[in-house]
Design a protein around this motif. Structure first.
Motif, PDB file in Angstrom:
ATOM      1  N   GLY A  35       0.598  -1.242   0.141  1.00  0.00           N
ATOM      2  CA  GLY A  35      -0.099   0.088   0.141  1.00  0.00           C
ATOM      3  C   GLY A  35       0.881   1.201  -0.088  1.00  0.00           C
ATOM      4  N   GLY A  36       0.616   2.292  -0.976  1.00  0.00           N
ATOM      5  CA  GLY A  36       1.112   3.647  -0.756  1.00  0.00           C
ATOM      6  C   GLY A  36       2.329   3.472  -1.793  1.00  0.00           C
ATOM      7  N   VAL A  37       2.576   2.543  -2.387  1.00  0.00           N
ATOM      8  CA  VAL A  37       3.679   2.214  -3.390  1.00  0.00           C
ATOM      9  C   VAL A  37       3.301   2.003  -4.998  1.00  0.00           C
ATOM     10  N   ARG A  77       8.373 -10.936  -8.467  1.00  0.00           N
ATOM     11  CA  ARG A  77       9.891 -11.123  -8.547  1.00  0.00           C
ATOM     12  C   ARG A  77      10.289 -10.995  -9.898  1.00  0.00           C
ATOM     13  N   ALA A  78      10.867 -10.020 -10.408  1.00  0.00           N
ATOM     14  CA  ALA A  78      10.941  -9.914 -11.907  1.00  0.00           C
ATOM     15  C   ALA A  78      12.443  -9.121 -12.222  1.00  0.00           C
ATOM     16  N   ARG A  79      12.918  -9.287 -13.542  1.00  0.00           N
ATOM     17  CA  ARG A  79      13.931  -8.520 -13.962  1.00  0.00           C
ATOM     18  C   ARG A  79      13.077  -7.264 -14.328  1.00  0.00           C
ATOM     19  N   ALA A  80      13.332  -6.078 -13.851  1.00  0.00           N
ATOM     20  CA  ALA A  80      12.475  -5.008 -14.094  1.00  0.00           C
ATOM     21  C   ALA A  80      12.947  -3.522 -14.285  1.00  0.00           C
ATOM     22  N   THR A  81      12.598  -2.709 -14.947  1.00  0.00           N
ATOM     23  CA  THR A  81      12.812  -1.207 -14.905  1.00  0.00           C
ATOM     24  C   THR A  81      11.614  -0.324 -14.621  1.00  0.00           C
ATOM     25  N   SER A  82      11.753   0.226 -13.527  1.00  0.00           N
ATOM     26  CA  SER A  82      10.174   0.979 -13.161  1.00  0.00           C
ATOM     27  C   SER A  82      10.563   2.444 -12.737  1.00  0.00           C
ATOM     28  N   LEU A  83       9.598   3.282 -12.817  1.00  0.00           N
ATOM     29  CA  LEU A  83       9.634   4.531 -11.951  1.00  0.00           C
ATOM     30  C   LEU A  83       8.730   3.969 -10.804  1.00  0.00           C
ATOM     31  N   VAL A  84       9.036   4.237  -9.675  1.00  0.00           N
ATOM     32  CA  VAL A  84       8.468   3.901  -8.207  1.00  0.00           C
ATOM     33  C   VAL A  84       8.071   5.161  -7.579  1.00  0.00           C
ATOM     34  N   ARG A  85       6.812   5.164  -7.100  1.00  0.00           N
ATOM     35  CA  ARG A  85       6.326   6.398  -6.247  1.00  0.00           C
ATOM     36  C   ARG A  85       5.967   5.933  -5.081  1.00  0.00           C
ATOM     37  N   TYR A  86       6.405   6.652  -4.193  1.00  0.00           N
ATOM     38  CA  TYR A  86       6.150   6.220  -2.583  1.00  0.00           C
ATOM     39  C   TYR A  86       5.303   7.416  -2.013  1.00  0.00           C
ATOM     40  N   ALA A  87       4.041   7.133  -1.652  1.00  0.00           N
ATOM     41  CA  ALA A  87       3.231   8.304  -0.903  1.00  0.00           C
ATOM     42  C   ALA A  87       3.983   8.554   0.358  1.00  0.00           C
ATOM     43  N   PRO A  88       3.739   9.539   1.017  1.00  0.00           N
ATOM     44  CA  PRO A  88       4.040   9.921   2.479  1.00  0.00           C
ATOM     45  C   PRO A  88       3.898   8.908   3.342  1.00  0.00           C
ATOM     46  N   GLY A  89       5.094   8.241   4.220  1.00  0.00           N
ATOM     47  CA  GLY A  89       4.640   7.302   4.911  1.00  0.00           C
ATOM     48  C   GLY A  89       4.624   5.934   4.510  1.00  0.00           C
ATOM     49  N   ALA A  90       4.624   5.656   3.243  1.00  0.00           N
ATOM     50  CA  ALA A  90       4.937   4.275   2.827  1.00  0.00           C
ATOM     51  C   ALA A  90       6.320   3.555   2.885  1.00  0.00           C
ATOM     52  N   PRO A 149      13.164  -0.621   2.888  1.00  0.00           N
ATOM     53  CA  PRO A 149      12.769   1.060   2.325  1.00  0.00           C
ATOM     54  C   PRO A 149      11.718   1.625   2.614  1.00  0.00           C
ATOM     55  N   SER A 150      11.792   3.040   2.856  1.00  0.00           N
ATOM     56  CA  SER A 150      10.578   3.914   3.044  1.00  0.00           C
ATOM     57  C   SER A 150      10.609   5.056   2.601  1.00  0.00           C
ATOM     58  N   SER A 151       9.729   5.875   2.934  1.00  0.00           N
ATOM     59  CA  SER A 151       9.543   7.451   2.577  1.00  0.00           C
ATOM     60  C   SER A 151       8.705   8.231   3.496  1.00  0.00           C
ATOM     61  N   ARG A 152       9.211   8.983   4.303  1.00  0.00           N
ATOM     62  CA  ARG A 152       8.638   9.657   5.329  1.00  0.00           C
ATOM     63  C   ARG A 152       7.758  10.544   4.606  1.00  0.00           C
ATOM     64  N   ASP A 153       8.255  11.470   3.779  1.00  0.00           N
ATOM     65  CA  ASP A 153       7.476  12.516   3.196  1.00  0.00           C
ATOM     66  C   ASP A 153       7.136  12.158   1.549  1.00  0.00           C
ATOM     67  N   GLY A 154       7.492  10.979   1.149  1.00  0.00           N
ATOM     68  CA  GLY A 154       7.083  10.924  -0.268  1.00  0.00           C
ATOM     69  C   GLY A 154       8.452  10.886  -1.058  1.00  0.00           C
TER      70      GLY A 154
END
Length: 228
Positions: A32-34, A46-59, A102-107
């Motif tokens: 949730g939040g990612v 579980r993949a070989r992958a290239t992505s843009l990843v967005r963490y919501a605040p607190g995720a 991993p996490s992000s407090r502010d996104g």
């Protein structure tokens, strides 16, 4: 591996792949939040992958391993892992077999590459690309070397206005500004991947451009089986 969950997105490394911002499709991850934009992918969760990843605040993600390694460029916000804070401009390489929480407090928004390292890469790497001492003046561009081995050479490049860039067997992400080629425009967060023999000449816009660039014999990836 649950073969019913395999995703094939730009999984043929013998063909050119491009994704521009208008084609971004943000999809929720199991955590949730990612959310993520899948640029290329071979496998399920579980993949070989290239992505843009967005963490919501607190995720956050629970502690997990990366058997095939993980490469991260922090594009915006602040990314956190195991008590360390990584602001925008941070470049990280976590070698095969490493783990983190991993996490992000502010996104944050990240560019992430998974399961694309060889087993002989063993050292973790952390580079703050905001530090001017990492940059080299190369005439019509400034270059920040990030990583180099027999398989790949990775750098950030600030291209001067209308500077020309010719690439073959390369992958790039536009970080700032625009690149132009034959009437096509690649704005910020455009992603391109070129196979061997597919040469492309690009020109920075009148305002210049900043890019992530990976060059080298990337085709070896196409022979790897999907991670299970």
């Amino acid at each position: 591996m649950d073969t019913g969950n395999i995703l094939l997105i730009h999984a043929d490394y013998t063909r050119r792949a491009t994704v521009i911002p208008g084609q971004h499709r943000w999809l929720a991850s199991p955590q949730g939040g990612v959310d993520r934009v899948m640029l290329d992918r071979l496998g399920g969760e579980r993949a070989r992958a290239t992505s843009l990843v967005r963490y919501a605040p607190g995720a956050h993600f629970p502690m997990h391993q990366h058997p095939g390694g993980e490469e991260i460029l922090v594009l915006s916000g602040t990314f956190s892992a195991d008590g360390e804070q990584y602001p925008a401009g941070s470049y990280l390489r976590n070698p095969p077999g490493s783990s983190h929480h991993p996490s992000s407090r502010d996104g944050a928004v990240l560019f992430v590459k998974l399961w694309q390292m060889t087993d002989d890469e063993q050292a973790a790497l952390r580079i703050d690309t905001r530090d001017s001492t990492h940059w080299q003046d190369q005439g019509d561009r400034d270059i920040c070397p990030l990583f180099s081995n027999k398989n790949e050479q990775v750098s950030l490049q600030h291209l001067a206005p209308e500077a020309v860039l010719s690439i073959d067997e390369a992958e790039l992400l536009v970080l700032e500004g625009e690149l132009l080629s034959d009437g096509l425009c690649f704005p910020r967060l455009s992603w391109l991947r070129l196979p061997p023999g597919d040469r492309l000449t690009l020109r920075a816009s009148t305002h210049g451009a900043t890019i992530y660039l990976k060059t080298g014999p990337q085709a070896y990836l196409s022979s790897l089986g999907a991670p299970c």
